[in-house]
Design a protein around this motif. Sequence first.
Motif: not given
Length: 273
Positions: A82-89, A185-187, A192-194, A207-213
């Motif tokens: 949900e946090l990631k979806d908010d960031a993507c929006t 990390t969600s941002v 990254f998606w963009k 692991n990609l996003f866990s490493e960012v966290y």
Amino acid sequence: MDQDIDTRRVVQRAILEAKVHMTFVNGYPELTEKSLFTQNALLTAACACGVSPIQDRLKTDDSYVMALATLIEARVPLFRTELKDDACTQVTAYYCLDPDCVDTAKALLVNHIYHYEQHFNEKNDPIPQPKKPYFTDILPYLMKGRYFNGLKSVGMKFSDRFKEIANNKAQRPEVTIPMVALTSTSVYAALFWKANGSPSKFNFTGNLFSEVYFFHVKFLEDMKVTAPHKFHKMMADIFEVIQKLCTNSSAALVGSHESAMAFLDIDGMDDKE
């Protein structure tokens, strides 16, 4: 599994406890302590709900723990999603990204400069401000939406935890490192998606996003050690911005209601039968 009323209460409370853990302890708990994390959440929930039979069974019946833990674990990634979806929006508006923004998004990912406050030049290109880490406008907005969204949210139900954190060098309530790290990390994930052309399928896992966290956790922990006063002031300032957003949202709702009532011509309404 079939759930009676007490079991349902315990599961619902355990889901909340899981979110509390992600807010105050570790935003990626399943990567390091998944089974212990869920069992502790269930035990804490059973104790809080005053259901001794369930609490006792959780201590002795591993299959029962696993059955209930599955229900908890299913909700933990959802909180992150949900946090990631908010960031993507929201990421397009907050970073003034145009439709062809792949290069801009990639540039923001370099050295994680996306979390700094951004100024914009005449072309609307984002320019990070090195003196303002974690002050990009999107961060408090996202934290408000996920952590302080309504009376049942973690931030509202456990507001005393933030007051306890106020015993710091800033002497003010402040956000937690897991909150800032997971939101940042969600941002990163949204940018990254963009940067990859906004594919239709995109998950906030791996692991990609866990490493960012964990990068953000270490970055913040280092700030806390090397510049404790500035660190606590920064975290308290972020908390204050979130509270102002919450207050402004309430004021906006009140204002819209008053404006609507002012527009109403109640005297001119037809009352003839």
